[in-house]
Design an enzyme around this catalytic site. Structure first.
Site, PDB file in Angstrom:
ATOM      1  N   HIS A  57      41.668  43.257  39.539  1.00 21.55           N
ATOM      2  CA  HIS A  57      42.837  43.677  40.312  1.00 21.55           C
ATOM      3  C   HIS A  57      43.919  42.633  40.129  1.00 21.55           C
ATOM      4  CE1 HIS A  57      45.296  45.058  43.658  1.00 21.55           C
ATOM      5  NE2 HIS A  57      44.627  46.194  43.538  1.00 21.55           N
ATOM      6  N   ASP A 115      38.193  51.538  43.605  1.00 24.51           N
ATOM      7  CA  ASP A 115      37.880  52.736  42.830  1.00 24.51           C
ATOM      8  C   ASP A 115      36.452  52.773  42.320  1.00 24.51           C
ATOM      9  OD1 ASP A 115      40.338  54.003  42.998  1.00 24.51           O
ATOM     10  OD2 ASP A 115      41.176  52.572  41.577  1.00 24.51           O
TER      11      ASP A 115
END
Ligand code: CMC
Length: 436
Positions: free
Chosen positions: A313, A371
């Site tokens: 991320h 996710d």
């Protein structure tokens, strides 16, 4: 405004070539790193900053969401995401994001009524759907129909009218799930299912997705809670790519429906909202635990474009707090559905275990993100993979619209217009075609 102007600290930047210097204020927010106010940089020093991908650039002042990526912290208006996921519900969180405070009971009831009142879409929109191929990607359909909302709701496109802005916000939060479910039904060739305003936001969404006129559809409380939680976790994430897209589109004065449509387009990409779909496809491609090392090796190979989807991320350099909640929810959903041995979940857990021990991933602080588990939950509930990003868009609509409203109320707001480092040709004379 916070005490940012009183921080007192400055930084002096000098151009060693010209000897010119400029003193720039350092601003403090209520939390997070300080920022250097470079607005006077060009006038004082004659240079622009260069920061592709905005790795070190704050684009706006915001009071909505705070992330501490090193500590794995995510706060909506100061409230930790874990507490909201456990104790709140999506519409209450939506109120919080939009207005800044948790609602009283009466405020909540009114807000739920205001949003719910708008769940139906203009009947003419159903004809609009028919123009799409049945096999169109639902994100393509959603970009189109949400953009088309500005052609249907003229009475809420005046961005200078605060009431119209709020009506547009309610309409978007209420209608995007209806449009998302319609995109799904259209792809199946099933009739559109009208919203039911006696259901909660998540229940109604499941109803519009999975009910058929021929049979009764009873919404499972565990599954609607899982969807509600998924919506809460995805509701906002400060200045990410799609939110920045919404703000940039809105900075020119475009109407909110057009801006949210731009956000949906940005979300679609696999590096952003498309990742949950990509995770599932990756797990299916890996297929079995014994093939994990092969894929880990590929993810580490700089000559191979393969990346471990659902890992890494831009901001979190620690476990994504949303992934922890998703992991728990994943187990609850599989229990509720009686799925004992879900091979993809086993594969995901093993992949996570191996990656978290691998030097490459440890060194780069690549942890599972939100996710990684959401795709497994959605698949178990019967959502096809190409709908996963649509679910993300449904949830993120409130974050986009809250950020857009904040921008519209910001007196310092200007049209977003970055500069560039030009490396193309210098001035040259046009050459007639016969002389080239
Ligand atoms: N698999 C393998 N290597 C990776 C991965 C990955 N998933 N993510 C980052 N790296 C490596 C990258 O190659 C680089 O290595 P090096 O320093 O040796 O060149 C290093 O880690 C830093 O990566 P980066 O590309 O500079 O980091 P970024 O902040 O630009 O990218 C990201 C963030 C999310 C786009 C990226 O981690 C990625 O592509 N992840 C997979 C896609 C994904 O899961 N996206 C969902 C994000 S969460 C939902 C959302 O907010 O939309």
């Amino acid at each position: 405004m916070h005490d940012k102007a009183n921080a007192g600290a400055t930084a002096t930047v000098t151009n060693s070539q010209t000897g010119q210097s400029v003193e720039l204020p350092i601003l403090s927010g209520s939390m997070g790193p300080q920022v250097m106010d470079i607005r006077k940089l060009y006038s004082g020093l004659g240079v622009f900053t260069f920061d592709p991908g905005y790795m070190a650039t704050g684009s706006c002042e915001s009071k909505i969401t705070f992330i501490d990526g090193d500590e794995g912290v995510l706060l909506y208006r100061g409230y930790p995401i874990q507490q909201l996921a456990e104790k709140s519900d999506f519409l209450e969180v939506s109120y919080l994001l939009l207005y800044g405070e948790l609602p009283t009971e009466a405020q909540k009831a009114k807000f739920v009524r205001d949003v719910t009142y708008h769940t139906m879409v203009h009947e003419q929109i159903t004809y609009f759907f028919r123009g799409f191929r049945r096999d169109a990607h639902p994100m393509a359909v959603l970009c189109g129909v949400v953009g088309a909302m500005s052609a249907f709701y003229h009475d809420s496109t005046d961005i200078n009218d605060e009431r119209q802005r709020m009506v547009a916000s309610f309409r978007l939060i209420a209608k995007v799930p209806t449009l998302a479910a319609m995109a799904y039904k259209y792809s199946l060739g099933q009739p559109f299912i009208h919203p039911r305003n006696d259901l909660t936001y998540a229940e109604n969404f499941l109803h519009m997705m999975f009910a058929v006129p021929a049979e009764e559809y009873v919404v499972s409380p565990v599954l609607s809670r899982a969807i509600d939680r998924l919506f809460i976790l995805h509701a906002d994430h400060e200045q990410n790519a799609s939110t920045s897209t919404v703000r940039l589109a809105g900075s020119s004065g475009a109407n909110p429906f057009a801006c949210i449509s731009a956000g949906i387009a940005s979300l679609w990409g696999p590096a952003h909202g498309g990742a949950n779909e990509a995770v599932l496809r990756m797990l299916e491609e890996i297929g079995s635990v014994d093939r994990i090392p092969e894929f880990i090796k590929r993810a580490k190979d700089k000559d191979d474009s393969f990346r471990l989807m659902g890992f890494g991320h831009r901001v979190y350099k620690n476990y994504d707090p949303r992934a922890t909640v998703m992991r728990e929810t994943c187990h609850e959903v599989l229990d509720e559905l009686g799925i004992k041995d879900e091979p993809l979940l086993e594969l995901a857990m093993e992949l996570e275990r191996i990656a978290l021990e691998d030097e490459y991933f440890v060194d780069r602080k690549l942890y599972p993100n939100v996710d990684f588990y959401s795709g497994i939950i959605l698949k178990a509930m019967g959502f096809p993979a190409h709908l996963f990003t649509v679910m993300f868009a449904v949830a993120r609509t409130v974050g986009w619209i809250a950020q857009w409203n904040e921008m519209m109320n910001d007196p310092t707001q200007k049209i977003g217009r970055p500069r560039q480092l030009y490396t193309g040709a210098g001035p040259r004379d046009y050459v007639p075609v016969e002389q080239r």
